[in-house]
Design an enzyme around this catalytic site. Structure first.
Site, PDB file in Angstrom:
ATOM      1  N   TYR A  98       3.141   4.626   9.307  1.00  0.00           N
ATOM      2  CA  TYR A  98       1.742   4.445   9.693  1.00  0.00           C
ATOM      3  C   TYR A  98       1.569   3.364  10.746  1.00  0.00           C
ATOM      4  O   TYR A  98       2.222   2.322  10.714  1.00  0.00           O
ATOM      5  CB  TYR A  98       0.882   4.074   8.483  1.00  0.00           C
ATOM      6  CG  TYR A  98       0.483   5.261   7.652  1.00  0.00           C
ATOM      7  CD1 TYR A  98      -0.315   6.275   8.195  1.00  0.00           C
ATOM      8  CD2 TYR A  98       0.900   5.388   6.342  1.00  0.00           C
ATOM      9  CE1 TYR A  98      -0.669   7.378   7.435  1.00  0.00           C
ATOM     10  CE2 TYR A  98       0.551   6.490   5.581  1.00  0.00           C
ATOM     11  CZ  TYR A  98      -0.243   7.476   6.135  1.00  0.00           C
ATOM     12  OH  TYR A  98      -0.589   8.568   5.392  1.00  0.00           O
ATOM     13  N   ASP A 124       1.076  -2.218   1.431  1.00  0.00           N
ATOM     14  CA  ASP A 124       1.665  -2.606   2.709  1.00  0.00           C
ATOM     15  C   ASP A 124       1.681  -4.111   2.924  1.00  0.00           C
ATOM     16  O   ASP A 124       2.460  -4.611   3.736  1.00  0.00           O
ATOM     17  CB  ASP A 124       0.932  -1.911   3.854  1.00  0.00           C
ATOM     18  CG  ASP A 124       1.195  -0.410   3.870  1.00  0.00           C
ATOM     19  OD1 ASP A 124       2.283  -0.011   3.416  1.00  0.00           O
ATOM     20  OD2 ASP A 124       0.333   0.355   4.313  1.00  0.00           O
TER      21      ASP A 124
END
Length: 616
Positions: free
Chosen positions: A460, A375
């Site tokens: 997320y 990420d």
């Protein structure tokens, strides 16, 4: 109960409500930076923390203007750049070298020059590449230097560049204008495609060998919470060419079968040679994936309040709380980070911050089985989301705006993307009720200061907390929420996860989170340390936290019960723990300074505690 008593109680209740409303309204108007502080904290120079301060919006704009005028090449706005263009991908603070900062903070040295780090994509070059420039001094930049080779040992090939937001849009346009029209019957009759009802989610990495830039794109119903509404169609796009007209489909996957391209899928469908699974159309709110409350709240949630205002202060980028002080910032790539963390005037750590969040997936669909999200490559700070008062953070928290510059030539304000608050932990820090001999009671309220950011990367939402306790402990904590990633459920899919809906497989996956923790023990940075372990050996691990101190490297690991353990990886530590069977064995690591001793004649030390990133 007579009427008079009822009226008295009602009057008291109204008076209490009025008093609370007045406290809340007055609290909103109270400046956060005018609180009375202990004398030892008032002596700290506020301006020193600015050496770690994020770039202002004006400084970012100055860097952009400088680069446009001094690199000698045209720079296109990254929000509309083609792969074959030159553009500025991001601009962030260049944190000064630690030695320079410590000379300034502790030795009365000169303030390090304020500089920016700019990441540029050079697509319009004989040798396309990614380059990083340090630009300074700010606020009036006069020089730049290329630090790419210094940082990476050579030029960075262009195919390694993280994908810009505009490239995702370009790929979406490619699918919509060229790929989907090549299978008209299938798209209309099976997908019921109308040009807007499908959403696309990227997998990563983009290939399996150096030089690849091919990506699986998974299709979902375009409804609220689309991450859990797969339709069974996945497309592998080769977007390695800088000429978008050369982009092509390498493979197509539908309901357990691979096809060369959409033309072959269309032919198989028209001839009745494929197994069709029509997915029930979801309503616009996503049905089971909707974020709407499933039941009305019976009563309002409790609200914590501060009778005399906050016991902490926020001045520029510095926070003062009881014996704690620290500076904070938001990196565009790694998110929330803290600097110069001190307790009772003694530096506990020079820097603590998130470095990477990695998730690894498994599935019997190609998008899911190949996904290894890092990420940080998307930008943990870039996707810091606004915080909702009273939900993401307590109503009375202090909310801080931040700025970033990425995928654009103009800085973007991220409103209320950080919050700071003190919370009552609900149990006493210490207490004793004596009913033997002397009769007495003594206790202390237990509270902690929290600094928080919430980053939304795709499906997320990561809730990042750093928590400062009154006993001198510091905890790093992350919670993952949002939506699970999913695949289309077919065949032996239940070997790779659990059924979430009729055709939705919640895929098996695991998370790894890496922190940077630059410890100071006994107030000495870079001094000599000993390490020892203090626990039985866990059985299996996942690597996480990295800590570097005095040439030794520590890592954390998680055992099969989900507990986190701090682990030393220096050769010395491995030798010392070898008789125990494995260097991956401790539940507690004590990092001890050989040069600093406490008033009780013990060497100064820090404990790395299992179950979380907790420093004591």
């Amino acid at each position: 109960m007579n009427l008079k008593t009822v009226l008295v109680l009602l009057g008291l209740a109204l008076a209490t409500i009025f008093a609370l409303v007045c406290v809340l309204l007055t609290r909103e108007r109270t400046p956060r930076s005018c609180q009375h502080l202990p004398p030892e904290q008032e002596d700290i120079e506020d301006s020193q923390s600015l050496v770690f301060a994020d770039l202002t919006a004006e400084e970012m704009s100055q860097v952009v203007r400088y680069l446009q005028g001094h690199l000698g090449v045209p720079l296109v706005d990254a929000s509309r750049a083609k792969p074959s263009d030159n553009c500025i991908a991001s601009v962030d603070l260049q944190v000064p070298a630690k030695a320079e900062v410590l000379r300034f903070l502790d030795g009365g040295g000169a303030r390090p020059p304020r500089e920016a780090l700019a990441v540029l994509y050079f697509g319009k070059q004989p040798e396309p590449n990614i380059s990083e420039y340090v630009v300074g001094p700010l606020p009036g930049p006069a020089y730049h230097r290329d630090v790419t080779v210094q940082k990476y040992g050579g030029k960075v090939p262009y195919h390694r560049r993280p994908t810009l937001a505009v490239e995702y849009k370009q790929i979406g346009g490619f699918l919509k204008s060229q790929v989907f029209p090549s299978a008209p019957a299938f798209m209309q009759q099976v997908m019921e495609y109308d040009g807007t009802n499908l959403a696309v989610v990227t997998a990563a990495p983009r290939g399996f060998q150096s030089g690849d830039r091919v990506t699986w794109f998974v299709l979902f119903q375009n409804v609220s919470g689309f991450f859990v509404h797969p339709v069974g169609l996945e497309v592998l796009v080769d977007h390695s060419s800088l000429d978008m007209s050369q982009w092509a489909v390498s493979r197509v996957f539908y309901n357990g079968q691979y096809y060369r391209d959409m033309v072959q899928l269309e032919s198989a469908y028209v001839q009745g040679r494929i197994s069709v699974e029509k997915v029930r159309k979801a309503p616009w709110d996503g049905d089971f994936s909707s974020m709407r409350p499933r039941a009305a709240a019976v009563a309002q949630f409790p609200v914590q309040f501060e009778p005399q205002g906050p016991r902490y202060s926020v001045r520029n980028n510095q926070v003062l709380f009881q014996g704690w002080s620290f500076a904070f910032g938001m990196s565009v790539s790694t998110g929330l980070r803290l600097f110069d963390i001190r307790h009772k005037g003694e530096r506990v750590a020079y820097e603590i911050g998130v470095q990477e969040a990695l998730s690894v997936y498994g599935s019997n669909c190609p998008g899911g089985m190949s996904t290894r999200y890092m990420d940080g490559s998307f930008g943990l700070g870039r996707y810091a989301s606004p915080l909702v008062r009273g939900l993401d953070c307590p109503y009375l928290a202090t909310y801080v705006d931040t700025h970033s510059l990425s995928d654009s030539l103009r800085p973007k304000k991220r409103k209320a993307s950080l919050c700071i608050f003190e919370q009552n932990l609900g149990s006493p820090l210490r207490r004793h009720y004596s009913n033997l001999e002397a009769l007495y009671y003594g206790g202390l309220v237990n509270s902690a200061l929290v600094i928080r950011s919430i980053v939304t990367v795709g499906n997320y939402d990561y809730v990042w907390d750093f928590i400062f306790y009154q006993n001198g402990a510091l905890e790093g904590k992350v919670q993952a929420t949002g939506y699970p990633s999913s695949s289309f459920l077919h065949g032996d899919g239940l070997r790779y996860g659990n059924r979430l809906w009729e055709h939705t497989l919640g895929t098996i996956h695991t998370h790894f989170v890496n922190y940077k923790v630059d410890l100071d023990v006994g107030g000495r940075s870079g001094s000599s340390f000993n390490v020892c372990h203090c626990s039985d050996k866990p059985q299996s691990f996942e690597v996480g936290l990295l800590v570097h101190t005095a040439g030794k490297c520590f890592t954390s690991a998680r055992d099969q019960r989900g507990r986190w353990w701090a682990v030393a990886t220096s050769e010395r530590a491995q030798r010392e723990t070898q008789p125990q069977g494995s260097w991956l064995s401790p539940g507690l690591w004590k990092v001890t300074s050989e040069l600093s001793w406490s008033s009780c004649s013990y060497p100064q030390s820090k404990n790395l505690v299992p179950a979380c990133v907790l420093l004591q």
